[in-house]
Enzyme design. Structure first.
Site, short mmCIF file in Angstrom:
data_model
loop_
_atom_site.label_atom_id
_atom_site.label_comp_id
_atom_site.label_asym_id
_atom_site.label_seq_id
_atom_site.Cartn_x
_atom_site.Cartn_y
_atom_site.Cartn_z
N SER A 104 0.81 -1.21 0.00
CA SER A 104 0.00 0.00 0.00
C SER A 104 0.85 1.26 0.00
CB SER A 104 -0.90 0.00 1.24
OG SER A 104 -1.51 1.26 1.43
N GLU A 125 0.19 3.65 1.73
CA GLU A 125 0.24 4.10 3.12
C GLU A 125 1.58 3.77 3.78
OE1 GLU A 125 -1.92 5.78 5.19
OE2 GLU A 125 -3.31 6.18 3.54
N TYR A 157 -2.00 0.41 10.38
CA TYR A 157 -2.23 -0.22 9.08
C TYR A 157 -0.99 -0.10 8.20
CZ TYR A 157 -3.87 -0.70 4.25
OH TYR A 157 -4.01 -1.07 2.93
#
Length: 346
Positions: free
Chosen positions: A134, A136, A158
């Site tokens: 990801s 992120e 996460y």
């Protein structure tokens, strides 16, 4: 006929990927945890064309049994606790599923494939593994745009869990010779996106407000900037990664950025409303550690995979709003048909 096993098959990406692989002639297996899922409607149209096997990313033995039963040529690990705010509320579980779950699946593949701790010298005939990494992971970004070599600085449980999954995938590739790749996917949306995600929250609110079913939309940071694309495009990149001669990691995104405010404006314009009259900024919805600017540099994916996005941002937002308008209209009809309480005797 090739076989593929998808974890997270009932999710947004899993449903689009299953459809794509079926069109490519695959036998597609979906990993399910056994209990009823509120998201199975995403695959209801193709459920009869899929095969299912039980397994849980928290349970190593169940993954070994699932891989052994499905005998896949390719495994796509899309399952995760993927809603960033929830990762703050359930940090431990996020680490177990989104992080260590990757390790458990890699171990299952290694064990079923009979690859010893000393690794293997050949990737021929191996189970190929895709890990959903990801954007992120970049978090507090060191450079803009971000590519495969950009340093990682995750800013949420996460993001940290995804970073673990990313590096353990690379470690199994380098240590055991597994054909294991990571797709570093930037934000990708669709009408199938969960209601909790900001883009779907926006599209659904615009549709419902236009139909009189909702009065306002509360959001956090309207100035957060992301690189947004269409999930249906991105799953094609996942598939292409596992068709290459050698495994590697790829950034997948559009290379263009838009703010949350842009998404709000387009969504409300689609239904003919002035967003400023309906949107309320709520500081309680701002992340503890914000990620301000994520923008992909997808040159490698374009050059080596031949991948290109086909849906632009404006089209994506309108697509989501139009789908939510249909849902809102059904909701209106259901409300109209609902029986009223009898008045009783006074």
């Amino acid at each position: 006929m090739k076989r593929a096993l998808i974890t997270g098959v009932t999710g947004q990406d899993g449903s689009y990927l299953a459809e794509h692989l079926l069109r490519c002639g695959y036998e597609v297996w979906g990993l399910l945890r056994g209990q009823p899922s509120p998201h199975r409607s995403r695959i209801s149209r193709i459920a009869d064309d899929l095969k299912f096997v039980e397994g849980d990313l928290l349970d190593q033995s169940s993954l070994v049994a699932a891989v052994d039963r499905a005998q896949p040529d390719e495994v796509y690990n899309l399952a995760a606790i993927s809603y960033v705010p929830m990762s703050w509320q359930q940090a431990d579980l996020t680490g177990e599923v989104t992080g260590l779950g990757v390790l458990r699946m890699l171990e299952a593949i290694r064990m079923v494939s009979g690859i010893g701790r000393s690794g293997t010298t050949s990737m021929a005939g191996q189970i190929r593994f895709y890990q959903a990494s990801s954007s992120e992971m970049f978090g507090k970004v060191r450079e803009v745009p971000q590519n495969e070599d950009t340093a990682l600085h995750p800013r949420s449980p996460y993001g940290v869990a995804k970073t673990y999954g990313h590096f353990i995938t690379r470690n199994y590739r380098e240590s055991f010779g597994l054909f294991a790749v990571s797709g570093i996917l930037f934000n990708h949306e669709s009408p199938r996106r969960g209601r909790e995600f900001v883009t779907r929250k926006i599209s659904r609110a615009a549709a419902r407000i236009s139909k009189g079913l909702q009065s306002e939309l509360r959001l956090g940071n309207l100035d957060a900037v992301r690189d947004w694309g269409f999930a249906g495009d991105y799953v094609k990149a996942m598939h292409l990664m596992l068709q290459q001669g050698n495994p590697g990691d790829y950034v997948v995104g559009t290379g263009r950025t838009h703010s949350v405010r842009d998404a709000v404006r387009i969504a409300f314009e689609t239904v003919g409303l002035d967003w400023s009259r309906h949107v309320v900024c709520d500081s309680r919805l701002v992340r503890p550690a914000e990620v301000d600017l994520l923008c992909a540099d997808p040159k490698r994916a374009r050059a080596q995979l031949g991948w290109e996005p086909t849906v632009d941002f404006d089209e994506l937002v309108r697509m989501m709003v139009e789908a939510d308008l249909e849902r809102a209209e059904r909701e209106q009809r259901d409300v109209a048909r609902a029986p009223t309480e009898p008045e009783g005797d006074w």
